[in-house]
Design a protein around this motif. Structure first.
Motif, PDB file in Angstrom:
ATOM      1  N   ARG A 107       0.826  -1.218   0.000  1.00  0.00           N
ATOM      2  CA  ARG A 107       0.000   0.000   0.000  1.00  0.00           C
ATOM      3  C   ARG A 107       0.855   1.261   0.000  1.00  0.00           C
ATOM      4  N   ALA A 108       2.044   1.157   0.563  1.00  0.00           N
ATOM      5  CA  ALA A 108       2.920   2.327   0.630  1.00  0.00           C
ATOM      6  C   ALA A 108       3.660   2.578  -0.677  1.00  0.00           C
ATOM      7  N   TRP A 109       3.988   1.506  -1.413  1.00  0.00           N
ATOM      8  CA  TRP A 109       4.871   1.643  -2.568  1.00  0.00           C
ATOM      9  C   TRP A 109       4.202   1.461  -3.919  1.00  0.00           C
ATOM     10  N   TYR A 110       3.086   0.751  -3.993  1.00  0.00           N
ATOM     11  CA  TYR A 110       2.433   0.530  -5.289  1.00  0.00           C
ATOM     12  C   TYR A 110       2.019   1.827  -5.993  1.00  0.00           C
ATOM     13  N   PHE A 145      14.523  -2.242  13.423  1.00  0.00           N
ATOM     14  CA  PHE A 145      15.726  -3.047  13.225  1.00  0.00           C
ATOM     15  C   PHE A 145      16.883  -2.155  12.811  1.00  0.00           C
ATOM     16  N   ARG A 146      18.099  -2.668  13.058  1.00  0.00           N
ATOM     17  CA  ARG A 146      19.323  -2.007  12.629  1.00  0.00           C
ATOM     18  C   ARG A 146      20.053  -2.932  11.665  1.00  0.00           C
ATOM     19  N   LEU A 147      20.262  -2.475  10.427  1.00  0.00           N
ATOM     20  CA  LEU A 147      20.867  -3.292   9.372  1.00  0.00           C
ATOM     21  C   LEU A 147      22.345  -2.978   9.231  1.00  0.00           C
ATOM     22  N   THR A 148      23.142  -4.032   9.185  1.00  0.00           N
ATOM     23  CA  THR A 148      24.588  -3.883   9.045  1.00  0.00           C
ATOM     24  C   THR A 148      25.108  -4.907   8.047  1.00  0.00           C
ATOM     25  N   GLY A 149      25.859  -4.438   7.047  1.00  0.00           N
ATOM     26  CA  GLY A 149      26.425  -5.340   6.056  1.00  0.00           C
ATOM     27  C   GLY A 149      26.574  -4.660   4.710  1.00  0.00           C
ATOM     28  N   THR A 150      26.874  -5.445   3.692  1.00  0.00           N
ATOM     29  CA  THR A 150      27.070  -4.902   2.342  1.00  0.00           C
ATOM     30  C   THR A 150      26.289  -5.727   1.320  1.00  0.00           C
ATOM     31  N   LYS A 151      25.954  -5.074   0.220  1.00  0.00           N
ATOM     32  CA  LYS A 151      25.328  -5.731  -0.924  1.00  0.00           C
ATOM     33  C   LYS A 151      26.023  -5.224  -2.183  1.00  0.00           C
ATOM     34  N   GLN A 152      26.005  -6.030  -3.242  1.00  0.00           N
ATOM     35  CA  GLN A 152      26.583  -5.578  -4.498  1.00  0.00           C
ATOM     36  C   GLN A 152      25.747  -6.050  -5.676  1.00  0.00           C
ATOM     37  N   PHE A 153      26.130  -5.546  -6.868  1.00  0.00           N
ATOM     38  CA  PHE A 153      25.390  -5.821  -8.099  1.00  0.00           C
ATOM     39  C   PHE A 153      23.923  -5.393  -7.943  1.00  0.00           C
ATOM     40  N   VAL A 154      23.723  -4.204  -7.316  1.00  0.00           N
ATOM     41  CA  VAL A 154      22.377  -3.685  -7.084  1.00  0.00           C
ATOM     42  C   VAL A 154      22.056  -2.711  -8.216  1.00  0.00           C
ATOM     43  N   THR A 155      21.386  -3.196  -9.241  1.00  0.00           N
ATOM     44  CA  THR A 155      21.069  -2.363 -10.396  1.00  0.00           C
ATOM     45  C   THR A 155      20.201  -1.184  -9.975  1.00  0.00           C
ATOM     46  N   HIS A 156      20.607   0.021 -10.381  1.00  0.00           N
ATOM     47  CA  HIS A 156      19.934   1.283 -10.042  1.00  0.00           C
ATOM     48  C   HIS A 156      19.986   1.576  -8.538  1.00  0.00           C
ATOM     49  N   GLY A 157      20.838   0.878  -7.806  1.00  0.00           N
ATOM     50  CA  GLY A 157      20.875   1.050  -6.359  1.00  0.00           C
ATOM     51  C   GLY A 157      21.296   2.435  -5.914  1.00  0.00           C
ATOM     52  N   HIS A 158      21.992   3.171  -6.775  1.00  0.00           N
ATOM     53  CA  HIS A 158      22.476   4.507  -6.404  1.00  0.00           C
ATOM     54  C   HIS A 158      21.408   5.585  -6.554  1.00  0.00           C
ATOM     55  N   VAL A 159      20.313   5.275  -7.272  1.00  0.00           N
ATOM     56  CA  VAL A 159      19.265   6.284  -7.501  1.00  0.00           C
ATOM     57  C   VAL A 159      17.875   5.763  -7.152  1.00  0.00           C
ATOM     58  N   ALA A 160      17.773   4.545  -6.661  1.00  0.00           N
ATOM     59  CA  ALA A 160      16.459   3.950  -6.374  1.00  0.00           C
ATOM     60  C   ALA A 160      15.779   4.671  -5.213  1.00  0.00           C
ATOM     61  N   ASP A 161      14.462   4.745  -5.280  1.00  0.00           N
ATOM     62  CA  ASP A 161      13.673   5.317  -4.197  1.00  0.00           C
ATOM     63  C   ASP A 161      13.409   4.276  -3.103  1.00  0.00           C
ATOM     64  N   ASN A 171      15.694 -15.864  13.724  1.00  0.00           N
ATOM     65  CA  ASN A 171      15.476 -17.269  13.377  1.00  0.00           C
ATOM     66  C   ASN A 171      15.228 -17.489  11.881  1.00  0.00           C
ATOM     67  N   GLY A 172      15.749 -16.612  11.074  1.00  0.00           N
ATOM     68  CA  GLY A 172      15.542 -16.798   9.641  1.00  0.00           C
ATOM     69  C   GLY A 172      15.973 -15.574   8.855  1.00  0.00           C
ATOM     70  N   VAL A 173      15.318 -15.398   7.713  1.00  0.00           N
ATOM     71  CA  VAL A 173      15.609 -14.268   6.818  1.00  0.00           C
ATOM     72  C   VAL A 173      14.393 -13.359   6.781  1.00  0.00           C
ATOM     73  N   THR A 174      14.631 -12.062   6.766  1.00  0.00           N
ATOM     74  CA  THR A 174      13.552 -11.086   6.659  1.00  0.00           C
ATOM     75  C   THR A 174      13.852 -10.147   5.498  1.00  0.00           C
ATOM     76  N   LEU A 175      12.819  -9.779   4.754  1.00  0.00           N
ATOM     77  CA  LEU A 175      12.962  -8.844   3.644  1.00  0.00           C
ATOM     78  C   LEU A 175      12.465  -7.478   4.105  1.00  0.00           C
ATOM     79  N   PHE A 176      13.273  -6.445   3.842  1.00  0.00           N
ATOM     80  CA  PHE A 176      12.959  -5.087   4.298  1.00  0.00           C
ATOM     81  C   PHE A 176      12.789  -4.147   3.111  1.00  0.00           C
ATOM     82  N   ALA A 177      11.878  -3.191   3.269  1.00  0.00           N
ATOM     83  CA  ALA A 177      11.725  -2.099   2.320  1.00  0.00           C
ATOM     84  C   ALA A 177      12.414  -0.882   2.910  1.00  0.00           C
ATOM     85  N   VAL A 178      13.563  -0.528   2.361  1.00  0.00           N
ATOM     86  CA  VAL A 178      14.389   0.548   2.917  1.00  0.00           C
ATOM     87  C   VAL A 178      14.353   1.752   1.980  1.00  0.00           C
ATOM     88  N   PRO A 179      13.973   2.939   2.466  1.00  0.00           N
ATOM     89  CA  PRO A 179      13.988   4.133   1.617  1.00  0.00           C
ATOM     90  C   PRO A 179      15.410   4.550   1.292  1.00  0.00           C
TER      91      PRO A 179
END
Length: 368
Positions: A107-110, A145-161, A171-179
């Motif tokens: 609802r926030a991003w569509y 949450f506080r996110l710490t780490g690195t990611k690469q090969f992020v297409t458009h990552g430098h200008v993405a909203d 206890n697992g993996v979580t997917l986050f929507a980060v502005p």
């Protein structure tokens, strides 16, 4: 399910073909490259995609979209590939939309995606190859949450909203929507072989609130699986377009280039190579369509998606290599477009796992 497009899908293909060829042909990519454009794509063109309704293909009608499927998204992606059009369509309107589907974050991003105002980037990979390993940590911090780490090969990552970030929680993996303006987030853009731009991202204690969680905490495997399936099938569809565009240019060149007083396309050896290339591309196209149909039917499409990504990687590599070979020495020059198809095919082949990655996945699924 028949492995061909129905009437409505054919009409969409014709519309997309005319639009992309007119508004974002190979010359559009050349212009961005020659201008050393720092964004990597045209936001004005992205708005045009929205005006055509393309950005809402996979968004449900209840959310303001068209409520169509992966077959239709693939139709648009094939035309994007055929014209080497720089566009955030794959990451934003396909992979990100699927990951957000059915979650509160949608609802926030569509609305922004539908309007062509929001660009999403996928912060999934951390190593030199796509391998599914996630080391980034997300620790509880207040209400978020506080996110710490690195990611690469992020297409458009430098200008993405919007950044879709996979991280390890308790206890697992979580997917986050980060502005994109989150404090502690830095992006280092790098131009890839095809002149597109991807970024290395560093998260130094980036804090997000609980609303940033896509789905449920520790249950990010579901949204992540949807993202990867959609991204892989979409990348395969775009590769079919790249291979098809390279093949079309090669066949045209065979018909017009003359040697010894006759078109080189009349030489039987080159006819055999062109016929072989055509058959490989058609098999790849059928594999992609099958994977898309299974995704649209809500069936288990993991193996079909891996088959599609692996086969298009091999067929498109053949298409661009044969294209350069049959163009001869001039095919290596900047004057002809065929070399750009080889570069784009190389980048797409690596995206979401190359042919070897998916062949191995299929082997493991079969018990090897």
């Amino acid at each position: 399910m028949p492995l061909y497009l129905n009437d409505d899908q054919t009409m969409l293909r014709d519309t997309a073909r005319d639009f992309v060829a007119s508004e974002a042909p190979v010359s559009h990519m050349r212009a961005l490259r020659d201008a050393e454009d720092a964004t990597g794509f045209s936001r004005a063109l992205w708005k045009q995609f929205a005006e055509m309704g393309f950005t809402g293909i996979l968004i449900p009608e209840s959310e303001g979209g068209l409520g169509l499927g992966h077959v239709e998204a693939g139709v648009v992606l094939e035309e994007i590939g055929r014209n080497l059009s720089p566009s955030p369509f794959l990451a934003t309107a396909v992979a990100a939309v699927e990951a957000l589907k059915g979650t509160a974050a949608a609802r926030a991003w569509y609305p922004g995606i539908l309007a062509g105002e929001t660009v999403a980037a996928l912060a999934i990979d951390e190593g030199p190859k796509h391998d599914g390993r996630i080391a980034m940590q997300a620790e509880r911090a207040g209400n978020g949450f506080r996110l710490t780490g690195t990611k690469q090969f992020v297409t458009h990552g430098h200008v993405a909203d919007l950044l879709l970030v996979a991280a390890r929680t308790g206890n697992g993996v979580t997917l986050f929507a980060v502005p994109e303006d989150a404090a502690g987030l830095t992006a280092a853009p790098e131009r890839l072989a095809d002149s597109s731009i991807a970024a290395r991202l560093r998260f130094d204690g980036v804090e997000v609130d609980a609303d940033a969680v896509i789905g449920e905490v520790d249950q990010g495997d579901g949204p992540l699986a949807r993202l990867l399936a959609a991204g892989r099938a979409g990348a395969a569809a775009e590769m079919v377009g790249v291979g098809g565009g390279a093949m079309d240019r090669t066949v045209h060149y065979l018909k017009e280039r003359k040697q010894f007083g006759m078109a080189i396309g009349s030489f039987q050896a080159l006819q055999h190579r062109a016929a072989h290339l055509y058959s490989e591309m058609e098999v790849a196209r059928a594999a992609v369509l099958k994977a898309q149909q299974l995704l649209d039917a809500g069936q288990d499409a993991a193996e079909a998606v891996s088959v599609a990504k692996a086969m298009t990687g091999l067929a498109t590599t053949l298409a661009v290599q044969e294209g350069v070979q049959m163009h001869g020495g001039i095919g290596m020059t900047d004057e002809y477009d065929i070399g750009f198809f080889m570069k784009r095919a190389r980048v797409l082949a690596e995206m979401f796992g190359d042919s070897n990655f998916h062949a191995n996945a299929l082997a493991e699924a079969a018990g090897y």
